[in-house]
Enzyme design. Structure first.
Site, PDB file in Angstrom:
ATOM      1  N   SER A 111      -2.428  15.548 -13.312  1.00 51.32           N
ATOM      2  CA  SER A 111      -3.699  15.184 -13.807  1.00 51.32           C
ATOM      3  C   SER A 111      -4.207  16.708 -14.495  1.00 51.32           C
ATOM      4  O   SER A 111      -3.768  17.662 -13.892  1.00 51.32           O
ATOM      5  CB  SER A 111      -4.867  14.878 -12.991  1.00 51.32           C
ATOM      6  OG  SER A 111      -6.148  15.182 -13.420  1.00 51.32           O
ATOM      7  N   TYR A 130     -10.198  15.854  -4.957  1.00 50.13           N
ATOM      8  CA  TYR A 130      -9.253  15.045  -5.761  1.00 50.13           C
ATOM      9  C   TYR A 130      -8.444  16.426  -6.350  1.00 50.13           C
ATOM     10  O   TYR A 130      -7.054  16.285  -6.573  1.00 50.13           O
ATOM     11  CB  TYR A 130      -9.925  14.594  -6.955  1.00 50.13           C
ATOM     12  CG  TYR A 130      -9.155  13.796  -8.061  1.00 50.13           C
ATOM     13  CD1 TYR A 130      -8.542  12.633  -7.997  1.00 50.13           C
ATOM     14  CD2 TYR A 130      -8.923  14.486  -9.258  1.00 50.13           C
ATOM     15  CE1 TYR A 130      -7.413  12.159  -8.841  1.00 50.13           C
ATOM     16  CE2 TYR A 130      -8.127  13.912 -10.424  1.00 50.13           C
ATOM     17  CZ  TYR A 130      -7.432  12.813 -10.048  1.00 50.13           C
ATOM     18  OH  TYR A 130      -6.459  12.117 -10.942  1.00 50.13           O
ATOM     19  N   ASP A 155       0.795  -1.173  -0.064  1.00 49.51           N
ATOM     20  CA  ASP A 155      -0.003  -0.150   0.015  1.00 49.51           C
ATOM     21  C   ASP A 155       0.898   1.358  -0.106  1.00 49.51           C
ATOM     22  O   ASP A 155       1.990   1.239   0.849  1.00 49.51           O
ATOM     23  CB  ASP A 155      -0.901  -0.139   1.179  1.00 49.51           C
ATOM     24  CG  ASP A 155      -1.975   0.982   1.154  1.00 49.51           C
ATOM     25  OD1 ASP A 155      -1.589   2.043   0.974  1.00 49.51           O
ATOM     26  OD2 ASP A 155      -3.210   0.555   1.491  1.00 49.51           O
ATOM     27  N   LYS A 179      -4.282  17.066  -6.359  1.00 46.55           N
ATOM     28  CA  LYS A 179      -3.407  17.088  -7.467  1.00 46.55           C
ATOM     29  C   LYS A 179      -2.799  18.299  -7.741  1.00 46.55           C
ATOM     30  O   LYS A 179      -1.460  18.445  -8.085  1.00 46.55           O
ATOM     31  CB  LYS A 179      -4.405  16.659  -8.754  1.00 46.55           C
ATOM     32  CG  LYS A 179      -4.751  15.322  -9.087  1.00 46.55           C
ATOM     33  CD  LYS A 179      -3.507  14.471  -9.121  1.00 46.55           C
ATOM     34  CE  LYS A 179      -3.869  13.001  -9.458  1.00 46.55           C
ATOM     35  NZ  LYS A 179      -2.484  12.285  -9.256  1.00 46.55           N
TER      36      LYS A 179
HETATM   37  N1  LIG Z   1      -7.857   7.817 -15.812  1.00 45.83           N
HETATM   38  C1  LIG Z   1      -8.186   9.464 -15.877  1.00 45.83           C
HETATM   39  O1  LIG Z   1      -8.774   9.543 -16.495  1.00 45.83           O
HETATM   40  C2  LIG Z   1      -6.976  10.135 -15.308  1.00 45.83           C
HETATM   41  C3  LIG Z   1      -7.015  11.430 -15.421  1.00 45.83           C
HETATM   42  C4  LIG Z   1      -5.938  12.187 -15.026  1.00 45.83           C
HETATM   43  C5  LIG Z   1      -4.987  11.724 -14.173  1.00 45.83           C
HETATM   44  N2  LIG Z   1      -5.231  10.343 -13.851  1.00 45.83           N
HETATM   45  C6  LIG Z   1      -3.777   9.869 -12.909  1.00 45.83           C
HETATM   46  O2  LIG Z   1      -3.249   8.714 -13.577  1.00 45.83           O
HETATM   47  C7  LIG Z   1      -2.647   7.873 -12.512  1.00 45.83           C
HETATM   48  C8  LIG Z   1      -3.131   6.615 -12.762  1.00 45.83           C
HETATM   49  O3  LIG Z   1      -4.501   6.231 -12.603  1.00 45.83           O
HETATM   50  P1  LIG Z   1      -5.245   5.306 -13.764  1.00 45.83           P
HETATM   51  O4  LIG Z   1      -6.371   6.142 -14.202  1.00 45.83           O
HETATM   52  O5  LIG Z   1      -4.303   4.411 -14.435  1.00 45.83           O
HETATM   53  O6  LIG Z   1      -5.964   4.325 -12.576  1.00 45.83           O
HETATM   54  P2  LIG Z   1      -5.935   2.668 -12.288  1.00 45.83           P
HETATM   55  O7  LIG Z   1      -6.899   2.661 -11.370  1.00 45.83           O
HETATM   56  O8  LIG Z   1      -6.217   2.112 -13.540  1.00 45.83           O
HETATM   57  O9  LIG Z   1      -4.504   2.258 -11.837  1.00 45.83           O
HETATM   58  C9  LIG Z   1      -4.073   3.107 -10.479  1.00 45.83           C
HETATM   59  C10 LIG Z   1      -3.478   1.856  -9.818  1.00 45.83           C
HETATM   60  O10 LIG Z   1      -3.042   2.188  -8.480  1.00 45.83           O
HETATM   61  C11 LIG Z   1      -3.109   1.277  -7.683  1.00 45.83           C
HETATM   62  N3  LIG Z   1      -3.369   1.851  -6.344  1.00 45.83           N
HETATM   63  C12 LIG Z   1      -4.283   2.306  -5.902  1.00 45.83           C
HETATM   64  N4  LIG Z   1      -4.481   2.823  -4.535  1.00 45.83           N
HETATM   65  C13 LIG Z   1      -3.280   2.160  -4.228  1.00 45.83           C
HETATM   66  C14 LIG Z   1      -2.899   2.018  -2.995  1.00 45.83           C
HETATM   67  N5  LIG Z   1      -3.302   2.588  -1.433  1.00 45.83           N
HETATM   68  N6  LIG Z   1      -1.585   1.185  -2.704  1.00 45.83           N
HETATM   69  C15 LIG Z   1      -0.995   0.880  -3.690  1.00 45.83           C
HETATM   70  N7  LIG Z   1      -1.616   0.924  -4.891  1.00 45.83           N
HETATM   71  C16 LIG Z   1      -2.811   1.406  -5.338  1.00 45.83           C
HETATM   72  C17 LIG Z   1      -4.469   0.587  -8.197  1.00 45.83           C
HETATM   73  O11 LIG Z   1      -4.366  -0.947  -7.752  1.00 45.83           O
HETATM   74  C18 LIG Z   1      -4.178   0.654  -9.580  1.00 45.83           C
HETATM   75  O12 LIG Z   1      -3.431  -0.609  -9.961  1.00 45.83           O
HETATM   76  C19 LIG Z   1      -3.410   8.528 -11.143  1.00 45.83           C
HETATM   77  O13 LIG Z   1      -2.356   9.364 -10.575  1.00 45.83           O
HETATM   78  C20 LIG Z   1      -4.562   9.355 -11.718  1.00 45.83           C
HETATM   79  O14 LIG Z   1      -5.156  10.438 -10.720  1.00 45.83           O
HETATM   80  C21 LIG Z   1      -5.868   9.575 -14.513  1.00 45.83           C
END
Ligand SMILES: NC(=O)c1ccc[n+]([C@@H]2O[C@H](COP(=O)([O-])OP(=O)(O)OC[C@H]3O[C@@H](n4cnc5c(N)ncnc54)[C@H](O)[C@@H]3O)[C@@H](O)[C@H]2O)c1
Length: 276
Positions: A142, A155, A59, A159
């Site tokens: 983000s 959120y 975590d 960010k």
């Molecule tokens: N998806 C979007 O539209 C979007 C937009 C802007 C920014 N982001 C950013 O991209 C990044 C990746 O997100 P994503 O969209 O790929 O999501 P995702 O959920 O597909 O991937 C995130 C990963 O983080 C892991 N995770 C979450 N909480 C955790 C914890 N407490 N300890 C260990 N692992 C943990 C999850 O298991 C997952 O594998 C994030 O920082 C998110 O804020 C995403």
């Protein structure tokens, strides 16, 4: 292959953007360590990549787990060149008015602990190795780190906090470790919500992002996770990004250049220039 023999540690690399980064970095010749809480997906990642990837279940809120990830990465690959704090959760645009008063304490703690403390602990755990390698940190931010409405107050505040963290650490760790941030935009991933708001089973993959964003993004469509990986390769490539520290790259389909009356200013360019 731009990153042969470079060693990258990514948090949240089991899914979505982080997973696409693992694939891209391996393709660029790097060795990759991944810290994530999802054991099943990590097992799959290791079996897909064999000796190129090492996975640590943990975590990001735990200093112990972060230190384990750093030491397993060093034990396996000998060093850490680039750290990518990336794991996060989203608040599903929950507006202040809709945040239940009795959930705010827990929701604030949960979102800030994962999205901000998780980044700080990752850098702390990897710091000696990053200084030794004269390495770099690339924080996933983000569009919500720069503009409203990409999240609710929780959120969006996390960010924006990461923007501050990039600047502060770029100063504190200079001249040995460069610290930069990538402000990615919408991506169809499995991004989840806070348990404390009953949103841990919600996935952004159920939100019709492609449909919602195609008319409001200047590039006219939602990029795939893979399309966001080039910025990280750039910041991880020592020669190409040597002057960059404290840099924040808006990499979100152009959210900052939307017009007042339309997102796309050049719709009639082909016609006016007589180009098919
Ligand atoms: N998806 C979007 O539209 C979007 C937009 C802007 C920014 N982001 C950013 O991209 C990044 C990746 O997100 P994503 O969209 O790929 O999501 P995702 O959920 O597909 O991937 C995130 C990963 O983080 C892991 N995770 C979450 N909480 C955790 C914890 N407490 N300890 C260990 N692992 C943990 C999850 O298991 C997952 O594998 C994030 O920082 C998110 O804020 C995403």
């Amino acid at each position: 292959m731009k990153l042969k023999e470079e060693v990258i540690l990514i948090t949240g690399g089991a899914s979505g953007l982080g997973h696409a980064l693992v694939e891209r970095f391996v393709a660029e010749g790097a060795k990759v360590a991944v810290l994530d809480k999802c054991a099943d997906r990590l097992q799959q990642l290791e079996s897909d990549h064999g000796e190129d990837v090492v996975c640590i279940v943990g975590d990001v809120r735990s200093m112990e787990d972060q230190k384990l990830a750093a030491s397993r990465c060093i034990a396996k690959f000998g060093r850490i060149d680039t750290l990518i704090p990336n794991a996060a959760i989203w608040d599903y645009n929950t507006a202040l008015v809709d945040l239940p008063e009795d959930s705010i304490d827990k929701a604030f703690d949960e979102v800030f602990q994962i999205n901000v403390k998780g980044y700080i602990l990752a850098v702390k755990a990897c710091l000696p190795a990053l200084v030794a390698s004269r390495g770099s940190v690339i924080c996933t931010i983000s569009n919500a780190g720069f503009y409203p409405n990409g999240g609710g107050p929780l959120y969006t505040a996390t960010k924006h906090a990461v923007v501050g963290l990039v600047r502060e650490l770029a100063f504190e760790l200079a001249p040995y470790v460069r610290v930069n941030g990538v402000g990615v935009g919408g991506i169809n991933t499995d991004l989840r919500g806070p348990c404390s708001l009953g949103m841990s089973e919600q996935s952004i993959s159920n939100v019709p992002l492609a449909e919602l964003l195609q008319d409001v993004l200047p590039i006219g469509r939602l990029p795939d996770a893979e399309e966001y990986t080039g910025a990280y390769v750039f910041f991880a490539t020592r020669g190409d990004s040597a002057p960059a520290t404290g840099a924040l790259l808006n990499y979100d389909g152009g959210m900052g250049v939307r017009g007042l009356f339309s997102a796309v200013g050049g719709k009639d360019l082909l016609e006016k220039l007589n180009i098919d």
